[in-house]
Design an enzyme around this catalytic site. Structure first.
Site, PDB file in Angstrom:
ATOM      1  N   ASP A  83      11.752   8.530 -13.491  1.00  0.00           N
ATOM      2  CA  ASP A  83      10.644   8.762 -12.730  1.00  0.00           C
ATOM      3  C   ASP A  83       9.286   9.386 -12.992  1.00  0.00           C
ATOM      4  O   ASP A  83       9.559   9.776 -14.764  1.00  0.00           O
ATOM      5  CB  ASP A  83      11.439   9.514 -11.427  1.00  0.00           C
ATOM      6  CG  ASP A  83      10.634   9.567 -10.138  1.00  0.00           C
ATOM      7  OD1 ASP A  83       9.561   9.285 -10.239  1.00  0.00           O
ATOM      8  OD2 ASP A  83      11.312   9.390  -9.304  1.00  0.00           O
ATOM      9  N   ASP A  97       4.454   2.099  -8.840  1.00  0.00           N
ATOM     10  CA  ASP A  97       5.170   2.978  -7.013  1.00  0.00           C
ATOM     11  C   ASP A  97       3.593   3.154  -6.169  1.00  0.00           C
ATOM     12  O   ASP A  97       2.721   3.174  -7.366  1.00  0.00           O
ATOM     13  CB  ASP A  97       5.558   4.307  -7.617  1.00  0.00           C
ATOM     14  CG  ASP A  97       6.403   5.173  -6.630  1.00  0.00           C
ATOM     15  OD1 ASP A  97       5.997   4.366  -5.107  1.00  0.00           O
ATOM     16  OD2 ASP A  97       7.145   6.497  -6.731  1.00  0.00           O
ATOM     17  N   GLU A 149       0.613   2.140  -2.664  1.00  0.00           N
ATOM     18  CA  GLU A 149      -0.379   1.306  -0.921  1.00  0.00           C
ATOM     19  C   GLU A 149      -1.511   1.120  -0.683  1.00  0.00           C
ATOM     20  O   GLU A 149      -2.297   0.245   0.239  1.00  0.00           O
ATOM     21  CB  GLU A 149      -0.204   2.120   0.159  1.00  0.00           C
ATOM     22  CG  GLU A 149       2.555   2.292   0.312  1.00  0.00           C
ATOM     23  CD  GLU A 149       2.706   2.703  -0.601  1.00  0.00           C
ATOM     24  OE1 GLU A 149       3.887   2.178  -1.176  1.00  0.00           O
ATOM     25  OE2 GLU A 149       2.365   3.728  -1.466  1.00  0.00           O
ATOM     26  N   ARG A 171       6.544  -0.859  -5.208  1.00  0.00           N
ATOM     27  CA  ARG A 171       6.975  -0.486  -4.260  1.00  0.00           C
ATOM     28  C   ARG A 171       5.890  -1.380  -2.732  1.00  0.00           C
ATOM     29  O   ARG A 171       6.697  -2.075  -1.623  1.00  0.00           O
ATOM     30  CB  ARG A 171       6.656   0.770  -3.135  1.00  0.00           C
ATOM     31  CG  ARG A 171       7.008   1.351  -2.067  1.00  0.00           C
ATOM     32  CD  ARG A 171       7.804   3.307  -2.264  1.00  0.00           C
ATOM     33  NE  ARG A 171       6.038   3.576  -2.432  1.00  0.00           N
ATOM     34  CZ  ARG A 171       5.748   5.200  -2.047  1.00  0.00           C
ATOM     35  NH1 ARG A 171       6.379   5.978  -2.388  1.00  0.00           N
ATOM     36  NH2 ARG A 171       4.367   5.509  -2.131  1.00  0.00           N
ATOM     37  N   ASP A 197      12.173   5.462  -0.091  1.00  0.00           N
ATOM     38  CA  ASP A 197      12.544   6.515  -0.032  1.00  0.00           C
ATOM     39  C   ASP A 197      13.518   7.133   0.681  1.00  0.00           C
ATOM     40  O   ASP A 197      13.180   8.028   1.589  1.00  0.00           O
ATOM     41  CB  ASP A 197      11.780   7.216  -0.711  1.00  0.00           C
ATOM     42  CG  ASP A 197      10.675   7.574  -2.209  1.00  0.00           C
ATOM     43  OD1 ASP A 197      10.912   6.716  -2.760  1.00  0.00           O
ATOM     44  OD2 ASP A 197      10.145   8.146  -1.563  1.00  0.00           O
ATOM     45  N   HIS A 232      19.785   5.980  -7.488  1.00  0.00           N
ATOM     46  CA  HIS A 232      18.540   6.227  -7.285  1.00  0.00           C
ATOM     47  C   HIS A 232      18.429   7.793  -6.671  1.00  0.00           C
ATOM     48  O   HIS A 232      18.825   7.967  -5.519  1.00  0.00           O
ATOM     49  CB  HIS A 232      17.104   5.634  -7.394  1.00  0.00           C
ATOM     50  CG  HIS A 232      15.750   6.418  -7.940  1.00  0.00           C
ATOM     51  ND1 HIS A 232      15.353   7.054  -9.006  1.00  0.00           N
ATOM     52  CD2 HIS A 232      14.620   6.778  -6.342  1.00  0.00           C
ATOM     53  CE1 HIS A 232      14.198   7.841  -8.417  1.00  0.00           C
ATOM     54  NE2 HIS A 232      14.099   7.559  -7.281  1.00  0.00           N
TER      55      HIS A 232
END
Length: 928
Positions: A398, A512, A515, A594, A610, A668
């Protein structure tokens, strides 16, 4: 008086397209005259009229209510058919506000907390809409002119619209409504262009002229699939609305949301606007998928896709009916007629594209956490997994691997050994994946951070209305956002990845925060006043603003304004990333994103975000992965054991068992929580986790073949039960179980403290995957033993599963002998297939570098037929054939005419071992 209408159930004439005139003479027998939209029967009409009279009498007796008497036309609208005329949130809708819009106002009892309930303000039957002024035939269908004579209540009404209808295939209808005079933004998605009109469509299409409406039927059954006459069409510059009745309540899709697989139609609104938020019911989440699948009575299915990327909401109501509201673009609809649900999804993918074929290692087990803290600690986890011989194909990092959370860097102290770790992974046949975010740090001294300096020089960022890079805040602090709608950005992205790959030769990428996510609303300077950031109508987005925790909708991008492109951001980044990986590695790209949009499966997989270490989150992952199967993103899974919070040993064990059957399987979790990889638990839990991963690895040939079928023809991988049993109404709401393909039923434990699970077993014979013992179900709920070390798997009759002796990596597994599991039907037949290639090269199908085998059983003869072969197949052997459901013990077994030793158990399992047959050679096995 205009009347919004609903089709009767009579069968229409088979003409492809007709128009209903207001006030026309009665239609000839068999035509199917349009009936009033509240029609159900004469008794219903009488009951509603009686209600209206009763209301009027009570008012007179009580001295009357304030305000004018409601017109009878309002009282005649049943509650379930009230289409919301005032959908704005956070407004107390008064009678004055409502009637100013020309709508009916009737107060209803307040709904439960957080629910919408029956609208108080709704359209009367004679609310002004568009009239179909002309309709002309074209080579592919028809074009028409729609005219509105009275303005609606949102600004910038477009008074003349163009209707274009294309009968593209016998099972696909395409119609578009747009401005007749001026071009409007349309989604830049490649879609197929029909070359000729469908010759024998399985649908019939009619139009209502005044008010305009589309009326679509399934010819075989007469079922009305679309009826847009139930409420007025509204088409303003920033408010587009169209409603339709639905033929049933069995509605699926419309993502991304967290909830049950089957949608609740009781005044439920689903918002589509990409947003960074932990998965929570009722919120718009990371992706936008304006597609639904609906199951009709009798088992037929159809799908509807609105090709529109603007902020949108879909209002569901119990009529049953549905309303699309979007604030830009055009109304561009594709309807897929199936008729079964599998075919609907295949037809959808013929428009948006089939998913990419993943590398084999992508289907292995992945491990990650935010909070390893160093490359050495990451390495220790990998070594511990190897020490316990627990299967693992990929190790991830990450954002803590980065230097100051900056893309294309790694921490020179804590992650100094990262290149050596990756080299070690590769030596062991394993792979490395790391995270990347689209926010590029903007605060570094000039000349010290090439990614920002070069993107600034080339003009590759999202800009403000003033033409300067829009600055938001993400992990590295103040950031600018890459504009992936600009082809030049793809080249810059490639160059950055090439430079980083030269130091850390990663194998896949995790994109990630796309958006895109922003820790502030809009930008460091806020957002300008205007109709892009503050439109006349804002759908029910979390945060009540288009720029809540993202960039300003007014931001400028190469292809358009962000207002139009926001929901496409993750797709465009995935496309750039896939292209870069292909150029860097020369192999199939592996990407997990994502944020997603239709056609995303061509470039990436998806994880469900998440989640939390809670039992309900484990359950919600099943409808989540099944929904993304509908969206043509088969490579999907949730964070096994949960991302945030602290898991328990029991929860993590059960979740590892479920997660072993996610198409994409990754454990994860977040920082500052205890580790949750399999090595940290008790020997019993660790063994249970190891064994279920070994089971997954044994099934890799079957799973890989399912992905091949998804890539080639659009089959789903993880599949709802109703896809295989569409006429069994008991399956329509099931989302605690699922299938791999058509053959393998997965029934996980989703509750704490139990040693059994109750699951639905559809009609037919099913075999225990582990033992081969059979159960003959009439279609019923069954209680199954499920101790903590066991997940129930059942093989459907009539199928052949190719399996393999599992290793600790997919590379080790693929060299082991195959075991073919044959599950005989009640008529002693079975069928299966196997796709085999090198597991990583590009375009093996197109280049012929693959093997494809078909397995068939009939009359006690198992036949392996090689339809295509390549060199890889010569390296693998078929070692064992296990046949479930052999009712009588054979006297002998013949392999290609030669007698072979065998074993036969009391539970009717015949096994022939030590075959040593090359995968490239066909053979027959007979038992007598």
């Amino acid at each position: 008086m205009k009347s919004y209408q609903k089709l009767t159930t009579a069968v229409l004439q088979p003409a492809a397209c007709r128009v209903e005139e207001e006030g026309a003479a009665p239609a000839p027998a068999g035509h199917g005259k349009l009936a009033s939209w509240w029609v159900g029967s004469g008794l219903l009409v009488a009951a509603v009229l009686l209600s209206a009279v009763t209301v009027w009498v009570l008012r007179q007796v009580s001295g009357g209510w304030p305000g004018p008497m409601l017109p009878p036309k309002c009282l005649l609208v049943p509650e379930s058919h009230r289409f919301d005329c005032y959908p704005e949130r956070h407004v107390v809708v008064t009678q004055e506000l409502c009637e100013n819009r020309g709508c009916c106002f009737i107060e209803s009892p307040p709904p439960a907390a957080g629910k919408r309930g029956v609208p108080w303000c709704f359209y009367p039957p004679d609310f002004p809409s568009y009239t179909l002024e002309s309709l002309n035939q074209t080579a592919l269908g028809t074009v028409g002119l729609l005219v509105r004579r009275e303005k609606a209540y949102y600004p910038h009404d477009i008074m003349k619209l163009r209707l274009e209808v294309k009968f593209e295939t016998d099972t696909r209808l395409h119609f578009k409504i747009t401005d007749a005079a001026n071009p409007r933004y349309e989604v830049p998605l490649e879609v197929p262009q029909a070359m000729k009109k469908a010759e024998n469509p399985i649908y019939s299409l009619d139009f209502s002229r005044d008010p305009f409406g589309v009326l679509l039927r399934r010819r075989a059954t007469g079922t009305v699939l679309l009826n847009t006459t139930v409420a007025p069409l509204i088409f303003a510059d920033q408010f587009l609305q169209i409603s339709t009745s639905l033929p049933s309540r069995f509605l699926y899709g419309l993502g991304e949301h967290r909830g049950t697989l089957l949608h609740n139609l009781d005044w439920n609104t689903l918002t589509l606007w990409a947003r960074d938020v932990s998965p929570t019911e009722s919120f718009n989440l990371y992706g936008a998928h304006p597609f639904y699948l609906l199951m009709e009575q009798g088992g037929d299915a159809h799908g509807v896709f609105l090709l529109n990327s603007n902020a949108m909401e879909v209002a569901l109501q119990p009529a049953p009916a549905l309303t699309w509201r979007t604030i830009g673009g055009v109304l561009d609809f594709y309807i897929f007629l199936g008729p079964d649900p599998n075919m609907v999804i295949q037809q959808y993918q013929q428009v948006i594209g089939f998913p990419a074929m993943p590398p084999l290692w992508a289907l292995g087990f992945h491990l990650c956490r935010w909070g390893y803290g160093s490359s050495n600690e990451t390495w220790q986890t990998v070594r511990a997994m190897r020490n316990y011989e627990i299967p693992q194909d990929a190790q991830w990092n990450d954002i803590d691997y980065m230097d100051g959370y900056r893309d294309f860097t790694f921490d020179p102290q804590k992650f100094a050994s990262l290149p050596s770790l990756v080299e070690d992974l590769h030596k062991h046949g394993q792979h490395y994946v790391m995270i990347l975010d689209p926010g590029i740090s903007s605060t570094n001294p000039h000349g010290s951070y090439w990614p920002f300096d070069e993107a600034l020089r080339r003009g590759l960022f999202l800009n403000t209305t003033q033409g300067q890079p829009l600055i938001g805040q993400v992990w590295p602090g103040f950031t600018a956002f890459a504009d992936f709608s600009n082809p030049d950005t793809h080249q810059w992205w490639l160059e950055n990845l090439q430079h980083f790959h030269a130091h850390v030769p990663f194998d896949g990428l995790w994109i990630d925060m796309n958006e895109p996510s922003n820790f502030m609303d809009g930008s460091e300077d806020g957002c300008p006043q205007g109709e892009l950031d503050s439109p006349p109508y804002t759908p029910a987005v979390l945060g009540d603003s288009l720029f809540a925790k993202t960039v300003c909708a007014s931001a400028k991008q190469k292809a358009s304004v962000h207002y139009n492109l926001h929901n496409l951001y993750g797709l465009m980044e995935a496309k750039a990333t896939a292209s870069a990986l292909i150029q860097i590695r020369g192999q199939r790209p592996f990407i997990i994103s994502r944020s997603t949009f239709p056609s995303q499966g061509r470039y990436s997989g998806h994880w469900l975000g998440d989640n939390r270490s809670q039992w309900k989150d484990m359950y919600y992952s099943i409808p989540g992965l099944l929904s993304f199967s509908l969206f043509s993103i088969p490579l999907v899974g949730a964070d096994i054991c949960g991302f945030s919070g602290s898991t328990s040993e029991e929860l993590c064990t059960r979740w590892m068992q479920l997660g072993a059957f996610y198409p994409f399987a990754r454990n994860h979790n977040t920082q500052n929580e205890k580790a949750q990889d399999p090595t940290v638990f008790s020997p019993a839990a660790r063994t249970a986790m190891k064994n279920v991963l070994l089971t997954r690895y044994s099934l890799l040939p079957f799973l890989y073949t399912l992905f091949h079928r998804a890539h080639v023809q659009g089959d789903t991988v993880a599949r709802p039960l109703f896809f295989e049993f569409p006429q069994d109404v008991a399956t329509l709401g099931l989302d605690r179980q699922f299938l791999w393909g058509r053959s393998l039923l997965v029934t996980p434990v989703l509750e704490p403290g139990v040693d059994s699970v109750t699951g639905y077993v559809p009609r037919g014979v099913w075999y225990d995957f582990y033992t081969g013992s059979s159960v003959n179900s009439s279609g019923e709920m069954m209680k199954m033993s499920a101790p903590l070390d066991h997940i129930n798997l059942h093989v459907r009759e009539g199928t052949v599963l190719p399996t393999q002796k599992p290793g600790t990596t997919s590379k080790m597994t693929r060299g082991n002998p195959l075991r073919l599991i044959v599950a005989l039907s009640q008529s002693a037949t079975a069928w299966g297939d196997l796709f085999w290639d090198d597991g990583e090269s590009l375009d093996t199908l197109e280049q012929g570098s693959y093997s494809y085998l078909v397995f068939n059983v009939t009359q006690n003869i198992f036949t392996s037929i090689v339809l295509h072969t390549s060199s890889e197949a010569t390296e693998v052997t078929i070692g064992t054939v296990s046949i479930f459901g052999v009712r009588e013990q054979p006297s002998k077994v013949l392999l290609n005419g030669q007698e072979k030793p065998f074993s036969y158990l009391d539970n009717q399992v015949l096994t022939v071992s030590d075959l040593g047959l090359s995968l490239s050679q066909g053979f027959s096995l007979q038992w007598l």
